[in-house]
Structure formats: C-alpha cells, structure tokens
Scaffold this motif. Sequence first.
Motif, PDB file in Angstrom:
ATOM      1  N   ILE A  34       5.370   6.225   5.355  1.00  0.00           N
ATOM      2  CA  ILE A  34       5.032   5.175   6.326  1.00  0.00           C
ATOM      3  C   ILE A  34       4.105   5.753   7.390  1.00  0.00           C
ATOM      4  N   PRO A  35       2.932   5.129   7.613  1.00  0.00           N
ATOM      5  CA  PRO A  35       1.979   5.697   8.568  1.00  0.00           C
ATOM      6  C   PRO A  35       2.513   5.666   9.993  1.00  0.00           C
ATOM      7  N   LYS A  36       2.208   6.721  10.757  1.00  0.00           N
ATOM      8  CA  LYS A  36       2.624   6.809  12.165  1.00  0.00           C
ATOM      9  C   LYS A  36       2.115   5.615  12.940  1.00  0.00           C
ATOM     10  N   PHE A  37       2.944   5.124  13.849  1.00  0.00           N
ATOM     11  CA  PHE A  37       2.583   4.028  14.767  1.00  0.00           C
ATOM     12  C   PHE A  37       2.330   2.683  14.076  1.00  0.00           C
ATOM     13  N   SER A  38       2.660   2.605  12.783  1.00  0.00           N
ATOM     14  CA  SER A  38       2.607   1.277  12.158  1.00  0.00           C
ATOM     15  C   SER A  38       3.824   0.485  12.665  1.00  0.00           C
ATOM     16  N   ILE A  39       3.860  -0.816  12.375  1.00  0.00           N
ATOM     17  CA  ILE A  39       4.957  -1.645  12.903  1.00  0.00           C
ATOM     18  C   ILE A  39       6.305  -1.145  12.389  1.00  0.00           C
TER      19      ILE A  39
END
Length: 498
Positions: free
Chosen positions: A452-457
């Motif tokens: 999961i990409p950083k700072f995604s929701i």
Amino acid sequence: MSNPSTAMNLEHHHHHQDPEAYTNNNNNNGAVQFDSRKALDDDGRPKRTGTWLTGSAHIITAVIGSGVLSLAWAIAQLGWVAGPVVLMAFSFITFFTSTLLADAYRSPDPVTGHRNYTYMDAVRAHLGGRKVQLCGLAQYGNLVGITVGYTITASISIVAVKRSNCFHKEGHGADKCHVSNTPYMAIFGCIQLVLSQIPNFHKLSWLSILAAVMSFAYSIIGLGLSVATVAGGDRKGVRTTLTGVTVGVEVTAAQKVWRTFQAIGDIAFAYAYSTILIEIQDTLRSSPPENKEMKRASLAGITTTTVFYVLCGCVGYAAFGNNAPGNFLTGFGFYEPFWLIDIANICIAIHLVGAYQVFCQPIFSFVESNCQKKWPENKFITREHPITVPFIGAFYVNLFRLVWRSAYVVVTVVLAMIFPFFNDFLGLIGAASFWPLTVYFPIEMYIARAKIPKFSITWTWLKILSWTCLVVSLFAAVGSVEGLIQSVKTYQPFKSGE
C-alpha cells in the motif's frame, strides 16, 4: 468433530518419535504424500485435521476467559453509554485485524505461499529485522502473564466455592469465611504439571472443547443470576447511570479517570486472542484455504463472545449498579442459590485448566524447537523414551521436556502466589500486548504484503487506527499501574486474601 486437531504447532516432537514417516516434499504444489505410516501435508509435517468449528472452539476457549468476569465492573466504570460502545468498538477492531492476520499465515501468497507456523514466523516473513524480536517479546511475555493470571483466577474460583458454602452456613456477614488461595494454586499447578507433559497437543482437542463448554456454562449462570437479581426488584442502593460511577458520590475525580482507563484495559484484554491466532490457524486442514476457514472461525468466535460480553457486562451492571464487584462470580455480588454459584466457579476452574494449556503450549513449543536447533546432538534434549501406558498406548517421555515444562509450571504458580492482584494484573498485560499484537503487527504486515503506497487513503486510515489503539493501550497501562500501586500499598504476600 471426530479428531479436531488443537494445536499449537508441536509437530517437531514427532520428528524424534517417528522419523521414517517423513518424506519431505518441498514442491509446493499442494500434493499430499502418503506413505506406509502417515499422511503428510505439503511441507512434510503431519496432516492437520482442524476445521473452522474447532478453530472457533479454540478462540472461544482463549477469549471467553476470565475477561467476562470483570466486564460488569468495567461497564460500571464507563456507564450505559460508553460501556457498550467500547465493547463493540473492540470487537470490530479485533475482528478486522484478525482477518488481516489470517492472511499473513502463508506468504507471499495467502493461499499458496509457504506456511508460517507461529506469529513470529509471520512477522519474520513479512517485516523482518528488529520487529521479529519485538513481536516475540510481546507475544511470549503476554502468554507468560496470562498463564500466571489464570493460576490466580482458578484459585480465586475454588476459594469462592469454599467461601460461598461458608457464607451459606454462617450468614453473609461472617468474618471467619476467609480462605487462603495458596493451597489451591498449588493444586492447580499439580494438574498443569501432568497436562503439560502431553507432547502432541492435537490429541488434546477435547480439552479445548470442554473448556469452551465450561466458559458458556459459567457465563450463562452469571447471566441468569444477574437477570434474576434485576427481575427480583429488591435492590436497595443499586444505582446505574449513563456515565458510570459518579464523581463525588462513589469515587474521587482522580479515581474516576484511573478506573476508566483500567476498564478500557480490561475490555481490550477480554478480546485478545491474536497472540495465538496463527498457532490456532496452524491446526486447520489445508483445504478449503486456511485463511478462509480462519476468518469464518474468527467471525463465529468473536460474534459469540461479543453477544456474551454485552449480555454479561450490561445485565451484570444492571444487577449490581455502580458497586459491581471486580469479578462478579467470586466478588460476592451473589450469595444464593449457593450451589449454583459453586457450579459456576467449578466451571471457571475447569475452563482455566484447559485455557492454561492453550496459552502455554506456544511457549513450550518455542523453547523446545529453539533448543533442538541449537543443540541437535544433545541426547538430553532430543531423545524420546517410549513408555507404554495402559489404555493410552506408547507415550513418549523426553527428559528435557519433563524438566523444563515442570519448571515453567512451578515458576508460574510461585509468581501467582506472590502477586495475587487479579484485575490490575490482567489489565496491565492486556494493555501492554493489545496494541502490538492485535493492531500494530497485523496492520504493518498487511501494508507490506499489499504494497500500500505511503499517504494513500487506505494507508492513512490504517495508521490512524493503529495510533488511536496505541493511545488507548498507553492510557489503559497507566490505569492498571495505578491500580497495582494501590494494591501493593495494602499487600502482604501469602496471606489469605479476598
């Protein structure tokens, strides 16, 4: 449910008992090899036979433990609004993170990847580094604490039987109904000394099922008695409020704050079974996929326990109001019918005999497998001595196992005798282990696995959930430490307590 396999990956013992039965199959195509003696799983270990039903029995054994007994007290601290809300919140969080944890059982793929037999293995596979040691510290520290806590609770329940009979004979105000817990802790320890020597725990699934039945029995008795008390109507001085114990009436402002924290810790503890979730999952058979079955087992286990918790907590609070005792079957909220309270307390003791085994087996397994890796040549550690037992067949005795497991049980009993503070102790363990094991590691492993990409929701709200639970854990720990300090002030070791 003919032979549900309970158990905490103790297969390595078999490697010494039955080496010919193994033909290690490393091609992970799910092919199961049969040979003349045993059917094996795809990684050359004995075939697992557990189903979601046995899985949920283990969860219920692990979860509806002594936690249920302090819920009326916890809800009395929080009141009619916050109490049930906190209970429901913890059940949702526990279920959500347990589904994340169930997917971490195999890696890299949750269905076809290689098996992680323990919680530490799962953390090693997904996160690695320092976190593996942190996980081990939190997990095994928590398990040791729980086994000490269960020794205390079981003895309190047996003492409660003696006391309720005494109150029945002598009257409720009788001073001479004090009974020492110490001898009963010793008796509990003796039973555990015997049970701990059974090496392959999957022969002991009956113990988990018996324990789950017992936990239902005493929860239902407690619930029934509470309902009868509420229905009976004659409840002088019982007050319940929307916000729980009232500042200035029952408690000071500082006490209210501390007790609120401690109550939240007790509720967090009442749900914690993540410590042994991977080990329970390791007993499930390989098709349907273990993660699917484990999610079913978690849903069944957590739904059942939440219904019980809300009922026991809320009805218990309705019965005793703001003066609810810390343990509503032994704190003598109830005096009559004394025989029914005796039955409930005997059920608690039997349940805890089984629950102690469910929680200490991963510790035994961890120490023994590590010692075998470290000293594979040492006969004291590795040799199994077959002894024929009438009606049971061959029973394997390993001297190292005999000495180390016996020493472990003795140490837990001695610790229990020295520190018999039930609520504060469990609250502190619950607080210390709840965040890392129930929230932090499952979320971090999920983020790592799903990339999961950083700072995604998704990343942001998972992190917010994790941080919120950390704050709750810290507050609960502080509340429990404060409670322990108060208990220590008035404490004398080995004296007969309440």
